[in-house]
Design an enzyme around this catalytic site. Structure first.
Site, PDB file in Angstrom:
ATOM      1  N   SER A 130     -45.763  63.369   3.459  1.00 43.47           N
ATOM      2  CA  SER A 130     -44.932  64.070   2.473  1.00 43.47           C
ATOM      3  C   SER A 130     -45.261  65.548   2.484  1.00 43.47           C
ATOM      4  CB  SER A 130     -45.191  63.511   1.074  1.00 43.47           C
ATOM      5  OG  SER A 130     -44.571  64.311   0.091  1.00 43.47           O
ATOM      6  N   TYR A 155     -50.739  61.600  -5.208  1.00 46.36           N
ATOM      7  CA  TYR A 155     -49.845  61.164  -4.133  1.00 46.36           C
ATOM      8  C   TYR A 155     -50.101  61.964  -2.862  1.00 46.36           C
ATOM      9  CZ  TYR A 155     -45.310  60.616  -1.706  1.00 46.36           C
ATOM     10  OH  TYR A 155     -44.317  60.392  -0.792  1.00 46.36           O
TER      11      TYR A 155
END
Length: 329
Positions: A130, A155
């Site tokens: 990501s 995350y």
């Protein structure tokens, strides 16, 4: 060839599965083109039958917990194997439940790597990281493949750890890993998820359905975006890249473009002209603003371009693609 997609019943997993079925082949561990005979979609919960577009004899649905090592070893086994690893707890969800994020994103990722290591040959593994791996007070105005990685959310931290593990397992010759850092993907259909970036799809999806959307960030908030068609095509292309072309840095930024929330609203109004649109209502959420504000506003994907990965069309065209596929389709 057997292809496994973890998180395969999510939006990108399904779009990827459809693309692979249409393509019919992938490059195998030997470097030769191989026919896809089995496509396994693995997720925590699966429906009784394949979703629309995936009703194909090659497709199997498997439910399970990615953090269960025995389950993943049984899933990822056999010769002529490729794996696309999507399964993870997303940004805001990871902030809300740290332990779950570690279990799914870290233990789950390690389980996938260990299963690939145990499989014959060198399975190709495409890991979806990501752009949330970037952040911090020293974040430059535009990030690139060589920008220092300092994530400001759980995350992003779990994605960074997986990136390094993919590189190390590849260095040791246990698998042929490569990773792509997608930007915020638009426009996702269906119900909102717990991603902090979910507003970027919601401000198109809900108004195009005649429903108001509560915008949790300021309209001058800038984020890096990618159309879902381009991201899926990029992941397939990344799978096909020769290992030697990636070298020792196994993860690259995927193609993207930049827009503010206000520019996205303007694109909605242009593409939706003549439709009865729901309103975009300013509804600031400090937690979402803080997290999204820690991400880069501009990104370069020079390695992706050099490797021949597809580039995004303009923002208006990305929205038109969504309208074609999910509003009118």
């Amino acid at each position: 060839m057997k292809v496994v997609i973890t998180g395969g019943l999510g939006f990108l997993g399904q779009r990827l599965a459809q693309a692979l079925l249409e393509r019919g082949t992938l490059t195998g561990a030997s470097g030769a083109e191989e026919r896809i005979d089995a496509l396994i979609l693995f997720d925590a919960v699966v429906p009784d039958k394949p979703p629309a577009g995936l009703d194909d004899a090659r497709v199997s649905l498997v439910a399970g917990d990615v953090s269960d090592g025995e389950t993943i070893r049984a899933l990822i086994a056999g010769d002529s194997l490729s794996v696309f690893h999507f399964a993870s707890v997303v940004s805001a969800g990871a902030e809300q439940d740290f332990d779950l994020a570690l279990s799914v994103n870290l233990t789950g990722g390690l389980n996938v790597l260990e299963a690939c290591r145990a499989a014959p040959g060198q399975p190709r593994l495409v890991f979806t990281s990501s752009i949330a791996v970037y952040g911090g007070s020293a974040l430059p105005g535009t990030i690139s493949d060589t920008t220092k990685i300092t994530p400001q959310g759980t995350y992003g931290v779990t994605k960074v750890i997986n990136e390094h593990l993919v590189a190390d397992y590849t260095r040791k010759g246990w698998l042929d890993g490569r990773g792509g850092r997608p930007p915020t993907v638009i426009v996702r259909p269906g119900k909102p998820n717990k991603a902090a970036s979910g507003f970027a799809s919601g401000l198109f999806r809900e108004p195009l359905a005649g429903v108001d959307h509560a915008l949790p960030v300021s309209r001058d908030t800038r984020i890096v975006l990618g159309g879902y068609r381009t991201i899926v095509d990029s992941l397939v292309a990344l799978h096909e890249v020769r290992s030697e072309a990636l070298g020792d840095d196994r993860t690259i930024n995927l193609p993207s473009f930049s827009a503010t929330a206000g520019e996205m609203v303007a694109a909605l109004e242009r593409v939706g002209a003549g439709r009865r649109l729901g309103s975009v209502i300013d509804a600031p959420d400090p937690a979402v603003q803080r997290l999204v504000g820690s991400w880069p506003g501009y990104a370069k994907a020079d390695r992706a371009a050099a490797l021949g990965l597809p580039q995004n069309p303009p923002l208006d065209e990305v929205v038109r693609q969504y309208v074609e596929d999910y509003v009118e389709g």
